[in-house]
Design a protein around this motif. Structure first.
Motif, PDB file in Angstrom:
ATOM      1  N   LYS A 572       0.830  -1.205   0.000  1.00  0.00           N
ATOM      2  CA  LYS A 572       0.000   0.000   0.000  1.00  0.00           C
ATOM      3  C   LYS A 572       0.863   1.254   0.000  1.00  0.00           C
ATOM      4  CE  LYS A 572      -3.626   2.350   2.643  1.00  0.00           C
ATOM      5  NZ  LYS A 572      -4.519   2.279   3.837  1.00  0.00           N
ATOM      6  N   THR A 573       1.872   1.298   0.878  1.00  0.00           N
ATOM      7  CA  THR A 573       2.760   2.461   0.956  1.00  0.00           C
ATOM      8  C   THR A 573       3.505   2.663  -0.355  1.00  0.00           C
ATOM      9  OG1 THR A 573       3.062   2.079   3.328  1.00  0.00           O
ATOM     10  CG2 THR A 573       4.660   3.511   2.244  1.00  0.00           C
ATOM     11  N   ALA A 574       3.987   1.581  -0.925  1.00  0.00           N
ATOM     12  CA  ALA A 574       4.737   1.662  -2.178  1.00  0.00           C
ATOM     13  C   ALA A 574       3.871   2.199  -3.321  1.00  0.00           C
ATOM     14  CB  ALA A 574       5.303   0.292  -2.545  1.00  0.00           C
ATOM     15  N   LEU A 575       2.663   1.669  -3.435  1.00  0.00           N
ATOM     16  CA  LEU A 575       1.776   2.072  -4.525  1.00  0.00           C
ATOM     17  C   LEU A 575       1.341   3.534  -4.389  1.00  0.00           C
ATOM     18  CD1 LEU A 575      -0.371  -1.175  -4.791  1.00  0.00           C
ATOM     19  CD2 LEU A 575       1.266  -0.329  -6.490  1.00  0.00           C
ATOM     20  N   LEU A 576       1.041   3.947  -3.165  1.00  0.00           N
ATOM     21  CA  LEU A 576       0.635   5.336  -2.947  1.00  0.00           C
ATOM     22  C   LEU A 576       1.796   6.287  -3.228  1.00  0.00           C
ATOM     23  CD1 LEU A 576      -1.590   5.031   0.262  1.00  0.00           C
ATOM     24  CD2 LEU A 576      -2.315   5.172  -2.120  1.00  0.00           C
ATOM     25  N   THR A 577       3.008   5.859  -2.900  1.00  0.00           N
ATOM     26  CA  THR A 577       4.195   6.677  -3.200  1.00  0.00           C
ATOM     27  C   THR A 577       4.384   6.829  -4.699  1.00  0.00           C
ATOM     28  OG1 THR A 577       5.303   5.977  -1.163  1.00  0.00           O
ATOM     29  CG2 THR A 577       6.703   6.840  -2.929  1.00  0.00           C
ATOM     30  N   ILE A 578       4.216   5.727  -5.429  1.00  0.00           N
ATOM     31  CA  ILE A 578       4.386   5.755  -6.890  1.00  0.00           C
ATOM     32  C   ILE A 578       3.379   6.699  -7.540  1.00  0.00           C
ATOM     33  CG2 ILE A 578       4.151   4.386  -9.000  1.00  0.00           C
ATOM     34  CD1 ILE A 578       5.236   1.989  -7.369  1.00  0.00           C
ATOM     35  N   ILE A 579       2.111   6.573  -7.165  1.00  0.00           N
ATOM     36  CA  ILE A 579       1.087   7.378  -7.836  1.00  0.00           C
ATOM     37  C   ILE A 579       1.190   8.847  -7.433  1.00  0.00           C
ATOM     38  CG2 ILE A 579      -0.795   7.117  -6.154  1.00  0.00           C
ATOM     39  CD1 ILE A 579      -1.026   7.005 -10.012  1.00  0.00           C
ATOM     40  N   ALA A 580       1.555   9.132  -6.166  1.00  0.00           N
ATOM     41  CA  ALA A 580       1.712  10.523  -5.743  1.00  0.00           C
ATOM     42  C   ALA A 580       2.891  11.174  -6.467  1.00  0.00           C
ATOM     43  CB  ALA A 580       1.902  10.607  -4.229  1.00  0.00           C
ATOM     44  N   SER A 581       4.001  10.424  -6.600  1.00  0.00           N
ATOM     45  CA  SER A 581       5.171  10.946  -7.314  1.00  0.00           C
ATOM     46  C   SER A 581       4.842  11.192  -8.778  1.00  0.00           C
ATOM     47  CB  SER A 581       6.342   9.964  -7.202  1.00  0.00           C
ATOM     48  OG  SER A 581       6.712   9.768  -5.862  1.00  0.00           O
ATOM     49  N   GLY A 582       4.127  10.237  -9.375  1.00  0.00           N
ATOM     50  CA  GLY A 582       3.733  10.395 -10.778  1.00  0.00           C
ATOM     51  C   GLY A 582       2.802  11.570 -10.981  1.00  0.00           C
ATOM     52  N   GLY A 583       1.846  11.760 -10.058  1.00  0.00           N
ATOM     53  CA  GLY A 583       0.935  12.896 -10.147  1.00  0.00           C
ATOM     54  C   GLY A 583       1.665  14.218 -10.034  1.00  0.00           C
ATOM     55  N   PHE A 584       2.619  14.297  -9.101  1.00  0.00           N
ATOM     56  CA  PHE A 584       3.421  15.516  -8.918  1.00  0.00           C
ATOM     57  C   PHE A 584       4.198  15.841 -10.192  1.00  0.00           C
ATOM     58  CE2 PHE A 584       7.008  18.055  -7.776  1.00  0.00           C
ATOM     59  CZ  PHE A 584       6.628  18.826  -6.682  1.00  0.00           C
ATOM     60  N   LEU A 679       1.486   8.793 -20.180  1.00  0.00           N
ATOM     61  CA  LEU A 679       2.371   8.102 -19.239  1.00  0.00           C
ATOM     62  C   LEU A 679       1.772   8.092 -17.835  1.00  0.00           C
ATOM     63  CD1 LEU A 679       5.902   9.351 -20.374  1.00  0.00           C
ATOM     64  CD2 LEU A 679       4.932   7.064 -20.645  1.00  0.00           C
ATOM     65  N   VAL A 680       1.240   9.237 -17.411  1.00  0.00           N
ATOM     66  CA  VAL A 680       0.632   9.304 -16.077  1.00  0.00           C
ATOM     67  C   VAL A 680      -0.636   8.452 -16.037  1.00  0.00           C
ATOM     68  CG1 VAL A 680      -0.334  10.832 -14.319  1.00  0.00           C
ATOM     69  CG2 VAL A 680       1.607  11.596 -15.700  1.00  0.00           C
ATOM     70  N   GLY A 681      -1.413   8.445 -17.132  1.00  0.00           N
ATOM     71  CA  GLY A 681      -2.612   7.618 -17.198  1.00  0.00           C
ATOM     72  C   GLY A 681      -2.292   6.134 -17.121  1.00  0.00           C
ATOM     73  N   MET A 682      -1.229   5.711 -17.814  1.00  0.00           N
ATOM     74  CA  MET A 682      -0.803   4.310 -17.736  1.00  0.00           C
ATOM     75  C   MET A 682      -0.356   3.968 -16.319  1.00  0.00           C
ATOM     76  SD  MET A 682       1.303   3.967 -21.334  1.00  0.00           S
ATOM     77  CE  MET A 682       1.706   2.230 -21.098  1.00  0.00           C
ATOM     78  N   LEU A 683       0.334   4.907 -15.694  1.00  0.00           N
ATOM     79  CA  LEU A 683       0.772   4.693 -14.320  1.00  0.00           C
ATOM     80  C   LEU A 683      -0.433   4.515 -13.397  1.00  0.00           C
ATOM     81  CD1 LEU A 683       3.524   4.655 -12.806  1.00  0.00           C
ATOM     82  CD2 LEU A 683       3.088   7.034 -12.195  1.00  0.00           C
ATOM     83  N   PHE A 684      -1.436   5.381 -13.585  1.00  0.00           N
ATOM     84  CA  PHE A 684      -2.651   5.284 -12.771  1.00  0.00           C
ATOM     85  C   PHE A 684      -3.321   3.923 -12.959  1.00  0.00           C
ATOM     86  CE2 PHE A 684      -7.266   5.485 -12.556  1.00  0.00           C
ATOM     87  CZ  PHE A 684      -7.473   5.998 -11.281  1.00  0.00           C
ATOM     88  N   GLY A 685      -3.489   3.524 -14.214  1.00  0.00           N
ATOM     89  CA  GLY A 685      -4.169   2.256 -14.496  1.00  0.00           C
ATOM     90  C   GLY A 685      -3.456   1.069 -13.897  1.00  0.00           C
ATOM     91  N   LYS A 686      -2.129   1.064 -14.013  1.00  0.00           N
ATOM     92  CA  LYS A 686      -1.355  -0.080 -13.507  1.00  0.00           C
ATOM     93  C   LYS A 686      -1.367  -0.123 -11.982  1.00  0.00           C
ATOM     94  CE  LYS A 686       1.146  -3.690 -14.216  1.00  0.00           C
ATOM     95  NZ  LYS A 686       0.563  -4.868 -14.884  1.00  0.00           N
ATOM     96  N   VAL A 687      -1.110   1.046 -11.356  1.00  0.00           N
ATOM     97  CA  VAL A 687      -1.110   1.105  -9.891  1.00  0.00           C
ATOM     98  C   VAL A 687      -2.495   0.752  -9.351  1.00  0.00           C
ATOM     99  CG1 VAL A 687      -0.908   2.663  -7.905  1.00  0.00           C
ATOM    100  CG2 VAL A 687       0.803   2.738  -9.718  1.00  0.00           C
ATOM    101  N   ASN A 688      -3.526   1.217 -10.038  1.00  0.00           N
ATOM    102  CA  ASN A 688      -4.896   0.958  -9.610  1.00  0.00           C
ATOM    103  C   ASN A 688      -5.202  -0.542  -9.616  1.00  0.00           C
ATOM    104  OD1 ASN A 688      -7.430   2.238  -8.824  1.00  0.00           O
ATOM    105  ND2 ASN A 688      -8.234   1.399 -10.724  1.00  0.00           N
ATOM    106  N   LYS A 689      -4.688  -1.248 -10.612  1.00  0.00           N
ATOM    107  CA  LYS A 689      -4.933  -2.694 -10.669  1.00  0.00           C
ATOM    108  C   LYS A 689      -4.238  -3.413  -9.507  1.00  0.00           C
ATOM    109  CE  LYS A 689      -4.738  -6.843 -13.433  1.00  0.00           C
ATOM    110  NZ  LYS A 689      -4.407  -7.503 -14.698  1.00  0.00           N
ATOM    111  N   PHE A 690      -2.972  -3.025  -9.248  1.00  0.00           N
ATOM    112  CA  PHE A 690      -2.268  -3.617  -8.115  1.00  0.00           C
ATOM    113  C   PHE A 690      -3.028  -3.356  -6.812  1.00  0.00           C
ATOM    114  CE2 PHE A 690       1.398  -3.897 -10.884  1.00  0.00           C
ATOM    115  CZ  PHE A 690       2.102  -4.977 -10.379  1.00  0.00           C
ATOM    116  N   TYR A 691      -3.456  -2.114  -6.627  1.00  0.00           N
ATOM    117  CA  TYR A 691      -4.053  -1.699  -5.353  1.00  0.00           C
ATOM    118  C   TYR A 691      -5.398  -2.387  -5.101  1.00  0.00           C
ATOM    119  CZ  TYR A 691      -5.376   1.452  -1.546  1.00  0.00           C
ATOM    120  OH  TYR A 691      -5.744   1.969  -0.335  1.00  0.00           O
TER     121      TYR A 691
END
Length: 751
Positions: A572-584, A679-691
């Motif tokens: 959970k921590t890892a995925l939230l870090t990835i998506i927050a960094s990508g959003g920034f 790129l950010v959309g792909m990141l969202f989709g992938k992280v969302n599936k993991f989460y």
């Protein structure tokens, strides 16, 4: 069974329409609020970052609240439809609050909100509307997800539909709505659309009848909406200054223009800031003849901005001068022409005057005419847009277009008696940037200092007696300016004092396109004038920014590698870090591309919708693409690959920005913004599936995505870009991406 299947398909279709409206309505509301903040806060791009930041932060909060509502109660279709129908009404209320901002802070005429007041006010006024948009997305995503096993796919589908609605909304706004309809007419359009979708969601019958009724109401109400808007604007300007009479306002391709009257004096406000006075003979004479006396035989003169209210008329008094007068906004001349006196109107039509509608920098790039005098009269570098005319690159452009003995000149806010530290930094940066290009720089002190520069080996004349003799020899008729004026303007002690003061500034910063420091210094001057000290802002240095970034990175790395937790917690921590960094990072890139577009084309006012839409459709396409690929590519290394591409894009941003400037193509800028969003959309989709493989909190990843983007929006325009510049900003973003890469390696699942 067939009836059940048909009903389910219909239900899914209407949910899709609702999600489309959520994207369509939210992006148009966002653009309307951005434009209104532009007017209320004098066109400073800081307002873009603050609005985007506040908008995204509250959407994130709303998304999380949507999770709570889904968990605690059974959300009905009627409740969802009611929320949809209320959105344009709330947007209308938000616009009214922004227009009445001065009432909340008791701001006097001519003053502006300080930075802290602006942030507090923006976060407040955006709260209820954006909270609602975020909650609607989560609820809509829950409705459209058919079963929990495919929950991630349902959320991605909702994300794609909502993003597609945002894309259509942004494009329609930039290329149709803002050109044809007023703000209140657009609000009416949103209201009818919202009620249509809400009623349609509850009652699936009579589709065409509802469309016809909505269109009929819209057409019938157009004129009434214009009158309502006029009354609202009249009230807004009465709050601004009850002694001013509101005459009219208009949104042009480049800015908002408002005309105010006080007795026989008219003032045109551009994006809420006083820009032009009519009549303006006194200021026009002082400005023009202080400059032209150094080149009385000038044959080719280039005037960039602000000539219609007196300056062109004064330039024509130099009998040999042929004037190329540039204005980027053709609507500005039409807006002001009926107010000009006969002499100013005739001056614009004089055969020696060529009125050219073009951006000054673009014109200098494409035109090879040599000028004896180049005069910049576009205003102070109070925005990123205006700062473009005070950079090293612009001065080099001017030098290339000057004749051997030619001069360039402009005025800048200053003081003839005392310079505060902020004002000194501002003037010193301009002075030394100018000195890097031109051999001779003369400063005429005053509340608006006049800078005159030349590369000729002969020094510019500063002796008032000599200048008086030169001016007298021209026999130019004036009402206010005489040969004795030079004695008041050019006291030797004042000239030497301000020149020596600026020469003694050793830690000056050169103002460049990549490092727009003057824009930041002007922000500090403005903030100091509003009774706030700048201790906090002045304490923010490039070294402290990097120390803060490295500290955050170090803390996250320590959390990942040295603290043992349960697998679910680590993931959970890892995925939230990835998506927050990508959003920034994604938001920082988006804003850099917006400002780069403005640098290339002179304004982002009209195209903010198209730029936002391009980025959003990229997000949708990326999420859609990863949804399809995830059926075959399920390993977490695909997440690392996406992050690697994002890091490459960040690294190439300086090159990309320069390429876009040189190409000067709107389509190419929009396309790059789309690819960045992908790129950010792909990141969202992938992280969302993991989460969502181990959680049912639909809005969490969306929330952290927009939280990261929110922080990126808040700090990129206001702090990171002006203090770090483009190259160091890119380095800072790369450092912040380190925890995201590390997070990929600590993930302990392969959803």
């Amino acid at each position: 069974m067939q009836s059940y299947k048909k009903n389910r398909e219909s239900k899914s279709y209407y949910l899709g329409v609702s999600l489309f409206y959520i994207g369509f309505g939210s992006v148009i509301s966002q653009i309307l609020l951005v434009r209104e903040f532009f007017v209320s806060f004098y066109g400073n791009e800081l307002s873009i970052g603050i609005v985007f930041g506040g908008w995204l932060a509250w959407i994130g909060v709303g998304s999380i609240a949507g999770n709570w509502i889904i968990k605690k109660k059974n959300v009905t279709r009627k409740f969802f439809a009611f929320l949809l129908a209320s959105t344009p009404i709330i947007t209308f209320i938000q616009l009214l609050i922004i227009k009445s901002a001065r009432l909340f802070f008791n701001i006097t005429a001519g003053a502006y909100l300080s930075i802290s007041e602006l942030v507090i006010f923006a976060l407040f006024v955006l709260s209820f509307g954006c909270f609602l948009w975020g909650m609607l997305f989560t609820l809509g995503a829950k409705f459209i997800s058919s079963d929990e096993k495919e929950l991630w796919f349902g959320v991605n589908k909702a994300y794609v539909i909502e993003s597609f609605g945002s894309f259509i909304g942004g494009m329609i706004f930039s290329f149709l709505l803002c050109l044809v309809f007023s703000t209140m007419q657009i609000i009416l359009l949103l209201t009818l659309f919202a009620f249509f979708v809400s009623i349609h969601f509850l009652l699936f019958k009579y589709v065409w009848l509802k469309i016809i009724i909505a269109i009929s109401i819209f057409v019938i109400s157009l004129n009434q909406m214009n009158e309502i808007e006029r009354q609202i604007n009249k009230h807004q300007w009465r709050i601004f200054n009850d002694k001013l009479s509101f005459v009219k306002s208009v949104n042009t391709k480049y800015q908002n223009l408002a005309l105010l009257q006080l007795d026989d004096q008219y003032t045109i406000y551009a994006n809420g800031k006083p820009a032009y006075n009519i009549p303006n003979d006194y200021d026009a004479e002082i400005f023009t003849h202080s400059i032209m006396v150094h080149k009385i035989d000038a044959q080719n003169v280039l005037l960039i901005g602000g000539g219609f209210n007196g300056v062109v008329k004064e330039l024509l008094k130099y009998e040999h001068a042929k004037i190329d007068y540039l204005e980027i906004d053709s609507d500005l001349i039409q807006f002001a022409e009926q107010l000009l006196d006969e002499h100013d109107r005739e001056a614009l039509k004089n055969k020696r005057v060529s009125l050219i509608y073009s951006d000054g920098r673009d014109y200098l790039n494409k035109n090879e005419v040599k000028y004896d005098v180049i005069i910049l009269n576009s205003g102070d570098p109070s925005t990123a847009s205006l700062n473009r005319f005070f950079t090293l690159e612009f001065y080099k452009q001017c030098k290339l277009r000057l004749s051997e003995t030619g001069i360039m000149a402009f005025s800048l806010q200053s003081s003839s008696e005392y310079l505060s530290e902020e004002m000194k930094d501002l003037n010193a940066s301009i002075y030394h940037t100018l000195k890097h290009v031109f051999d001779n720089v003369l400063i005429i002190p005053g509340t608006r200092a006049i800078f005159i520069a030349s590369s000729h080996n002969k020094r510019l004349i500063s002796n008032p007696d000599t200048l008086a003799k030169v001016f007298s020899s021209t026999f130019i008729p004036t009402h206010y300016f005489t040969k004795y004026t030079y004695e008041d303007l050019m006291l030797s002690e004042r000239i030497h004092s301000i020149t020596n003061l600026l020469e003694q500034v050793k830690e000056y910063l050169i103002n460049t396109d990549d490092n727009p420091v003057v824009y930041y210094f002007d922000l500090l001057v403005w903030n100091r004038l509003l009774r706030e000290d700048n201790k906090m802002l002045a304490s923010i240095t490039s070294s402290r920014i990097f120390i803060s970034g490295i500290t955050i990175v170090g803390a996250l790395l320590f959390l990942f590698f040295f603290i043992r937790k349960k697998v679910a917690s680590v993931n959970k921590t890892a995925l939230l870090t990835i998506i927050a960094s990508g959003g920034f990072a994604g938001m920082a890139i988006n804003l850099l591309l917006m400002l780069n577009f403005q640098q290339a084309f002179g304004s982002i006012y009209e195209m903010v919708g198209a730029m936002t839409a391009a980025n959003i459709v990229g997000l949708a396409l990326g999420a859609l693409l990863i949804s399809r690929l995830s059926k075959t590519i399920v390993r977490k290394r695909s997440l690392t690959i996406i992050l690697a591409f994002l890091i490459v894009e960040i690294s190439l941003m300086p090159f990309i920005m320069k390429t876009l400037l040189n190409a000067h193509l709107v389509f190419l800028t929009l396309f790059i913004n789309l690819l960045s969003g992908m790129l950010v959309g792909m990141l969202f989709g992938k992280v969302n599936k993991f989460y969502l493989s181990s959680s049912f909190k639909i809005g969490s990843i969306y929330a952290f995505d927009v939280f990261g983007a929110s922080v990126g929006a808040l700090v990129t325009c206001s702090i990171l870009l002006p203090i770090l510049g483009v190259n160091l900003l890119v380095l800072f973003l790369l450092i912040l991406m380190i925890p995201a890469i590390a997070a990929c390696f600590v993930l302990r699942t392969e959803a």
